[in-house]
Every structure is written in C-alpha cells, then in structure tokens.
Write an enzyme that holds these catalytic residues in place. Structure first.
Site, PDB file in Angstrom:
ATOM      1  N   GLY A  33     -14.706  59.164  68.003  1.00 43.82           N
ATOM      2  CA  GLY A  33     -16.126  59.059  67.705  1.00 43.82           C
ATOM      3  C   GLY A  33     -16.795  60.416  67.659  1.00 43.82           C
ATOM      4  O   GLY A  33     -16.138  61.422  67.426  1.00 43.82           O
ATOM      5  N   LEU A  35     -18.644  61.383  65.329  1.00 41.35           N
ATOM      6  CA  LEU A  35     -18.146  61.736  63.994  1.00 41.35           C
ATOM      7  C   LEU A  35     -19.020  62.795  63.328  1.00 41.35           C
ATOM      8  O   LEU A  35     -20.225  62.860  63.550  1.00 41.35           O
ATOM      9  CB  LEU A  35     -18.102  60.479  63.110  1.00 41.35           C
ATOM     10  CG  LEU A  35     -17.219  59.329  63.618  1.00 41.35           C
ATOM     11  CD1 LEU A  35     -17.165  58.208  62.585  1.00 41.35           C
ATOM     12  CD2 LEU A  35     -15.815  59.792  63.974  1.00 41.35           C
ATOM     13  N   HIS A  36     -18.378  63.612  62.512  1.00 41.56           N
ATOM     14  CA  HIS A  36     -19.073  64.623  61.722  1.00 41.56           C
ATOM     15  C   HIS A  36     -18.399  64.691  60.356  1.00 41.56           C
ATOM     16  O   HIS A  36     -17.444  63.927  60.094  1.00 41.56           O
ATOM     17  CB  HIS A  36     -19.066  65.979  62.442  1.00 41.56           C
ATOM     18  CG  HIS A  36     -17.709  66.392  62.931  1.00 41.56           C
ATOM     19  ND1 HIS A  36     -16.678  66.741  62.081  1.00 41.56           N
ATOM     20  CD2 HIS A  36     -17.186  66.483  64.194  1.00 41.56           C
ATOM     21  CE1 HIS A  36     -15.607  67.047  62.769  1.00 41.56           C
ATOM     22  NE2 HIS A  36     -15.868  66.889  64.072  1.00 41.56           N
ATOM     23  N   GLY A  38     -16.262  66.567  59.174  1.00 42.20           N
ATOM     24  CA  GLY A  38     -14.812  66.767  59.243  1.00 42.20           C
ATOM     25  C   GLY A  38     -14.096  65.419  59.278  1.00 42.20           C
ATOM     26  O   GLY A  38     -13.109  65.196  58.567  1.00 42.20           O
ATOM     27  N   HIS A  39     -14.601  64.504  60.118  1.00 38.55           N
ATOM     28  CA  HIS A  39     -13.988  63.162  60.179  1.00 38.55           C
ATOM     29  C   HIS A  39     -14.123  62.454  58.830  1.00 38.55           C
ATOM     30  O   HIS A  39     -13.202  61.780  58.379  1.00 38.55           O
ATOM     31  CB  HIS A  39     -14.675  62.306  61.250  1.00 38.55           C
ATOM     32  CG  HIS A  39     -14.466  62.776  62.655  1.00 38.55           C
ATOM     33  ND1 HIS A  39     -15.465  63.346  63.402  1.00 38.55           N
ATOM     34  CD2 HIS A  39     -13.376  62.751  63.446  1.00 38.55           C
ATOM     35  CE1 HIS A  39     -14.996  63.655  64.600  1.00 38.55           C
ATOM     36  NE2 HIS A  39     -13.736  63.302  64.658  1.00 38.55           N
ATOM     37  N   GLY A 149      -6.551  65.645  61.470  1.00 40.96           N
ATOM     38  CA  GLY A 149      -7.132  66.923  61.067  1.00 40.96           C
ATOM     39  C   GLY A 149      -6.264  68.083  61.544  1.00 40.96           C
ATOM     40  O   GLY A 149      -5.775  68.093  62.674  1.00 40.96           O
ATOM     41  N   SER A 187     -16.373  70.476  64.852  1.00 43.79           N
ATOM     42  CA  SER A 187     -15.778  69.842  66.035  1.00 43.79           C
ATOM     43  C   SER A 187     -16.860  69.042  66.740  1.00 43.79           C
ATOM     44  O   SER A 187     -18.026  69.454  66.779  1.00 43.79           O
ATOM     45  CB  SER A 187     -15.262  70.931  66.984  1.00 43.79           C
ATOM     46  OG  SER A 187     -15.048  70.405  68.276  1.00 43.79           O
ATOM     47  N   SER A 188     -16.446  67.927  67.317  1.00 40.58           N
ATOM     48  CA  SER A 188     -17.412  67.116  68.079  1.00 40.58           C
ATOM     49  C   SER A 188     -17.983  67.919  69.238  1.00 40.58           C
ATOM     50  O   SER A 188     -19.093  67.672  69.696  1.00 40.58           O
ATOM     51  CB  SER A 188     -16.726  65.854  68.618  1.00 40.58           C
ATOM     52  OG  SER A 188     -16.193  65.117  67.546  1.00 40.58           O
TER      53      SER A 188
END
Ligand code: PAF
Length: 283
Positions: A33, A35-36, A38-39, A149, A187-188
């Site tokens: 979770g 999420l950004h 990148g995800h 990733g 990154s989260s």
C-alpha cells in the site's frame, strides 16, 4: 471505477476460478500500500503482460524488524483504491493478518545466499518475511506473472531466485525505477522526509549517477566506480550511509577483479530517521 476488493480466501478462489475458466492470463503486483506513481507503473507493466491484474495490499509484519517502522508504516487504503480506480485492475486483494498468519504459523522461507548480504545484514530476517509472504501470496493468487520494482533490487533478485529454486510456475519481471524530476527514486517512505531531508535525499541518486558516469567513461575498476558515488554521498551531514556496493546484476556477487559482467551499484542510508535505498544498473 473503484476496483473490486477481495478480503477472504473464499472470495479469492471464486475470482481465480472464474478467470481460469475464461482462460485469462493473470498478472500480480504485490504491494504494502501507500501507493504512488511507481506502483502504478508496475500495474501498467502487469497489464501489458496479462488479461487480468491482481494488486495485493498487505503490510507484512514479518518483514519488519523489532525497531523498524511497522507501526507507523503509512496505511492509506482509501487513497490507494482511488489511485487504482483509474487503471481498471481486475481485483485488489486485501487479506487480514490472521488470514496470512493464522494461529500456530511456523514455516518461513530462507534464502541462504544473496539474502544474507546487503540489506539482509542491516535488516536480519527481513528477506525471510518477504519471501514467506510472497510465496504465500503466489500460492493464493496463482498468477502467471508477477511484477516487482527494481527499486527494491535485492528483493527482486531474491524473489527471482526463489521462483527458480522452488520451481514456481510463474514468471518474475522487474520493472524500472520511477524517479522524481530531480532524480529521487519514488518510495512510500519518502513521505516521512521533511523538506530539508527531501533535499538531501536526492544525493543518493546523484551519487549513483556520478558512479555511472565513471563507468560510462570506461572505468572497469570497482573501486573507482564506487568511490565516485562515495565522494557525493559520504560525509554529508544528515545522511548516514549504510552501504554503497557494486555487484553483479543477476546474483549480486561482488567482483574480485575488474568489472566483467553487467553490474549494479546499490546504496542504502538514513536521511534523518528515514531509511532509503536506491540503485543503478550499469551495462
Ligand atoms: O516491496 C514490497 O512492497 C513488499 O516487500 C512486498 C513484496 C509486497 C512483500 O510484502
């Protein structure tokens, strides 16, 4: 459209069977979770590889050490589902901790090689937790392909190795790192950074880029490449560098002599109290 969410194993089995009956190829993107973009890039890659994509969101307690950030790890489910709603994913799997780790749970997966190095030294047991949850999620979702990733480079390689060693019937794909305009890898954990720390954190990417320049200029001496990174990253007030190591891409072994295979420079360090990792491949 808000994606279909699945919480129980029974619901998951119904969805899995329906897709299997339709002959659908399924891709899987496991996440914790927060999420950004990148995800989302992993989800888009998964969509290009399959008919249906399952995203899991599960903050896995077994991959956090006793002094790590499990309790404060960002949990942003509403925002995560909103982000995914633009992408038409097949389902979002949101298992409970008791579903993944029922009472009496005692079996873990351990990699006796590359997981005992780099982050495995700094975070003992971390990869046991990652491999265990990932194997469980693979067994539950039963995807044809899973996307990870490259930002978590060692994690990706260790999972790839697990799939090979344990004959898992799926393909493991690594997706390129997404970076902010100034180079900071998404990154989260970036959300923990203050403005001052955020400005410092970009040095990780700058160090890697400086090293890649040296490599591109033709140096094949591991020390020269690594030193170029350390000149940018070492001795910076506010950054506590944990490691900067040059390794072979496919198995993360170090070079005894000159660089004679595709390599990757991996860095890890603390910016304030936030631990960040980054890496750059050099071919
Ligand atoms: O990379 C992550 O988010 C996690 O380590 C993973 C692969 C979802 C396992 O919990």
């Amino acid at each position: 459209m808000t994606p279909t969410t699945i919480i129980t194993l029974a619901e998951l089995a119904v969805q899995r069977d329906a897709w299997a009956a339709a002959g659908a190829r399924v891709a899987f993107v496991p996440t914790m979770g927060a999420l950004h973009q990148g995800h989302l890039s992993l989800v888009k890659m998964a969509q290009s590889l399959a008919d249906q994509v399952v995203v899991s969101i599960f903050v896995n307690p077994t991959q956090f050490g006793p002094n790590e950030d499990l309790a404060k790890y960002p949990r942003t489910l509403k925002g995560d589902l909103e982000l995914l709603s633009g992408l038409e994913v097949g389902a979002v799997f949101l298992p409970n901790t008791a579903t993944i780790y029922p009472d009496g749970f005692q079996t873990y997966v351990h990699n006796k090689g590359m997981a005992e190095d780099l982050d495995g030294v700094i975070r003992p047991g971390h990869f046991d937790g990652v491999l265990t949850v990932v194997l469980k999620l693979f067994n539950l979702v039963q995807p044809h392909v899973a996307v990870f990733g490259k930002k978590d480079y060692q994690q990706w390689r260790v999972i790839e190795r697990m799939a090979l060693d344990l004959n898992l019937p799926l393909q493991i794909v690594g997706a390129e790192i997404l970076r902010d305009a100034d180079g900071l890898a998404l990154s989260s954990r970036n959300r923990y950074l203050s403005d001052t720390e955020r400005a410092l954190a970009v040095r990780l990417c700058q160090g890697l880029t400086a090293a890649k320049e040296v490599f591109k200029a033709g140096s094949r001496e591991p020390k020269n490449v690594v030193d170029a990174c350390r000149q940018v990253l070492g001795d910076v007030a506010g950054i506590a560098l944990e490691y900067s190591e040059l390794r072979r891409q496919h198995d993360l072994t170090p070079f005894a002599g000159k660089i004679d295979a595709p390599c990757v420079l991996l860095v890890a360090g603390r910016v304030g109290s936030t631990r960040l990792i980054d890496n750059m491949e050099m071919d």
